[in-house]
Design a protein around this motif. Structure first.
Motif, short mmCIF file in Angstrom:
data_model
loop_
_atom_site.label_atom_id
_atom_site.label_comp_id
_atom_site.label_asym_id
_atom_site.label_seq_id
_atom_site.Cartn_x
_atom_site.Cartn_y
_atom_site.Cartn_z
N UNK A 70 0.88 -1.14 0.03
CA UNK A 70 -0.12 0.06 -0.03
C UNK A 70 0.55 1.28 0.04
N UNK A 71 2.01 1.22 0.51
CA UNK A 71 2.83 2.42 0.24
C UNK A 71 2.60 3.28 1.28
N UNK A 72 2.24 2.88 2.38
CA UNK A 72 1.78 3.79 3.72
C UNK A 72 0.58 4.74 3.33
N UNK A 73 0.74 5.92 4.06
CA UNK A 73 -0.72 6.81 3.96
C UNK A 73 -0.44 7.49 2.49
N UNK A 74 -1.69 8.07 2.00
CA UNK A 74 -1.55 8.91 1.11
C UNK A 74 -1.12 10.37 1.23
N UNK A 75 -1.31 10.65 2.77
CA UNK A 75 -0.93 12.04 3.06
C UNK A 75 0.39 12.01 3.45
N UNK A 76 1.08 11.10 3.33
CA UNK A 76 2.71 10.77 3.68
C UNK A 76 2.85 10.80 5.42
#
Lengths: 142, 523
Positions: free
Chosen positions: B342-348
């Protein structure tokens, strides 16, 4: 016979041979008149040989059936967990502000666009990745 | 000129795929509207000769055609998100046109049904049992056993009902099957009909999925001759979350209020119209054509771990960078799913919590991310897989308000039949409000008129409840809801509430020690 009776009669005739015809009938009536009101409930009850209480019980159970028609355009906004995680609560105020009295903002729980929220629906059109600007525009154009 | 593929999945369309497809067509290209690959952060995804470009917009069209687009992601099939998957149910995703019988047939379509007709009911049920397939709707009940029960019922008319009332937030796999591969679902239902001796099927789809309803209806028309004598009809729900519960769904299908029925009798013996009925989730039924192919059952059972066999279409949603559909064998860890894939959160921002299994699933702390995706492992950790939707939250999430939302949602969607759910959810919201109000104002709430009444023997009259007492009360209420509710709505609402309380007490009150103490005492 009123036009209401005629039209609902047609709808009932179309569905009555189905197993469990009530929900399909209610959907069509809701679609046709924008609501399923007491008068419609009475006609449907008579048509299906049910009591008015039974029909009213079903109509009032489901969110999709409205007791009275609302002439305003509707924007359905998802406010379930995934859209909350993507920030719908921060921009819902903008939508409500843009809506004022003219547009109806309706809360729905999940449009199935959960990785690309905040999501909204107008008619059969879906909208994703909404932000303050785009949700305001969506409501203004509704 | 090469064919251009653009998905006509609802999510891609919401992102503007129709206009992009029209733009390519206007330039004289042949455009195929296929199903979605499931890489939803890249939708609308444009595919030319196997290479992908996304998320595309109208201004990208020229650059994509002349090869200068910066949206290029390379060969789609080699993308790490696709390569790491084991796609069985979603084998056709991104590749075929949803309503093309030709595409379906060319990719092995109907061979499961043809074989099922040759081997007969007992053997079909035996193979589904052998595959280890468990209901993908949430409860995880073995599908083969359900079918066996219906097969054994000696009654004339039987039914196959597909539960397509996918109401959980963070789940969209059912929608993607119905929109992207409707024939697979219909074939699964026809096989189920063959297995138990049912000739009538119903697909109960929620009204929030207009695209799915349209495509299912079109698909049923196209394949009516192939599945005959089995017939199938789409029925549309009316916005009631609880109708995803199988007995409530059956009531709704019969045209009644969507109230939950007490079990027994099991729907397998007395279901729709009191007749033996198979009620299966979309994903369970869509997995069946694959299982019924030659050697399919064994191949399916070779995936997975323990008693969780096969693959699970995991849905990555919420605040996640690479959201979408990830079908993978059971056993993968949450950490891999959320952080690696998932690459972590979209907000970073850092991940604060994930909720697995929709509104009724527990909130899981990053400390527990080593849990393998497995029905039993999740149950042991007081969590559930449910329909395998994963919602990711970053550190800005207020878990106190999420816990309150869980109760509020239950109150809004309760069918009203049983008291723990109907009343408990309202009282739960009130207790959570009191706990959280105490933190903000620093003042405990005054007793109200009702509590001061002499008839209310069990309320303290003089002092307001302490945080610890409120939590004890909440824990007790959750216990009652968990064991006293008729169905999973009231029964599982305590999961998000207590898990949020336990892991993030600071989001509820400043007195975090009181929370731990009260929760431990209640255990």
């Amino acid at each position: 016979m009123s036009t209401l009776e005629l039209k609902i009669g047609e709808i009932i005739a179309e569905h009555r041979t189905k197993e469990g015809p009530l929900l399909p009938i209610l959907h069509d009536v809701q679609h046709e008149f924008g609501c399923v009101d007491a008068e419609a409930e009475k006609i449907i009850a008579a048509g299906l040989n049910l009591s008015r209480a039974e029909v009213h019980g079903v109509v009032s159970f489901y969110h999709d059936f409205k007791p009275a028609a609302d002439p305003r355009p509707v924007v359905q906004v998802c406010r379930a967990e995934a859209c909350k995680a993507r920030g719908i609560e921060a921009i819902i105020g903008d939508a409500e502000k843009a809506a004022g009295e003219r547009v109806k903002i309706e809360t729905v729980y999940c449009l199935g666009l959960c990785s690309a929220g905040p999501a909204a629906r107008t008619g059969d059109d879906l909208h994703i990745r909404l932000d303050s600007q785009s949700i305001t525009r969506l409501v203004e154009e509704a | 000129m090469s064919i251009i593929k653009i998905s006509d999945d609802a999510l891609a369309r919401a992102g503007g795929a129709d206009a992009i497809a029209a733009a390519f067509a206007k330039k004289g290209h042949e455009v195929h509207r296929t199903s979605s690959w499931g890489m939803q952060w890249l939708e609308p995804l444009v595919e030319i000769d196997g290479k992908g470009f996304g998320p595309a917009t109208l201004v990208d069209v020229d650059a994509i055609l002349d090869g200068s687009s910066d949206k290029a992601i390379g060969v789609i099939a080699d993308h790490p998100f696709i390569k790491g998957q084991q796609r069985l149910t979603f084998a056709r995703a991104g590749k075929t046109r949803p309503l093309s019988l030709e595409d379906y047939e060319a990719t092995g379509g109907w061979s499961g049904l043809r074989r099922a007709r040759q081997i007969g009911p007992e053997q079909i049920v035996a193979e589904v049992l052998e595959s280890g397939l468990r209901g993908r709707g949430g409860a995880g009940f073995p599908t083969g056993i359900k079918w066996k029960t219906v097969l054994g019922a000696q009654v004339g008319q039987k039914y196959i009902v597909c539960n397509a009332d996918e109401g959980d937030s963070a789940t969209f796999a059912d929608r993607m099957v119905m929109e992207g591969d409707p024939f697979a679902l219909i074939e699964g239902m026809a096989i189920a009909g063959e297995a138990v001796g049912a000739t009538q099927g119903y697909i109960y789809c929620r009204s929030e999925y207009p695209d799915a309803i349209r495509k299912l209806n079109a698909a049923l028309k196209l394949c009516a001759g192939i599945i005959a004598p089995f017939t199938c009809e789409v029925r549309v729900g009316a916005g009631a979350y609880v109708c995803g519960e199988e007995t409530s769904l059956l009531n709704s299908l019969e045209g009644k209020r969507g109230e939950v029925r007490a079990k027994p009798p099991l729907p397998a013996l007395e279901g729709f119209m009191g007749r033996p009925t198979v009620v299966n989730n979309v994903l369970s039924l869509a997995a069946v054509p694959h299982i019924l192919m030659e050697g399919g059952a064994k191949a399916y059972a070779d995936y997975g771990m323990g008693r969780s066999k096969g693959t699970m279409p995991v849905q990555l949603a919420g605040n996640i960078k690479h959201g979408g559909l990830y079908e993978v064998a059971f056993g993968i860890s949450l950490d891999e799913l959320v952080n690696d894939i998932g690459g972590g959160t979209a907000s970073g921002r850092p991940v604060k919590a994930v909720q697995v299994g929709g509104p009724l699933g527990a909130y899981i702390h990053p400390d527990q991310f080593d849990i393998p995706f497995d029905y039993e492992a999740f149950a042991a950790a007081d969590a559930l897989i449910g329909h395998a939707g994963i919602t990711v939250f970053d550190d800005t999430a207020d878990m106190g308000s999420m816990a309150r939302f869980a109760m509020e949602f239950c109150a809004a969607e309760s069918c009203g039949k049983c008291t723990p759910c109907r009343i408990g959810s309202v009282r739960g919201t009130e207790i959570l409000d009191r706990i959280r109000a105490g933190r903000d104002s620093g003042v405990a709430r005054e007793r109200d008129r009702l509590e001061l009444a002499p008839q209310m023997h069990n309320t303290t009259k003089n002092v307001a409840r302490s945080v610890e007492e409120e939590i004890t009360l909440l824990a007790d209420l959750c216990e009652t809801m968990k064991f006293g509710s008729l169905c999973a709505l009231g029964g599982f609402t305590p999961y998000p509430v207590t898990s949020a309380l336990r892991h993030w007490p600071e989001d509820f009150t400043d007195n975090t020690e009181a929370v731990a103490k009260a929760l431990d005492a209640a255990k």
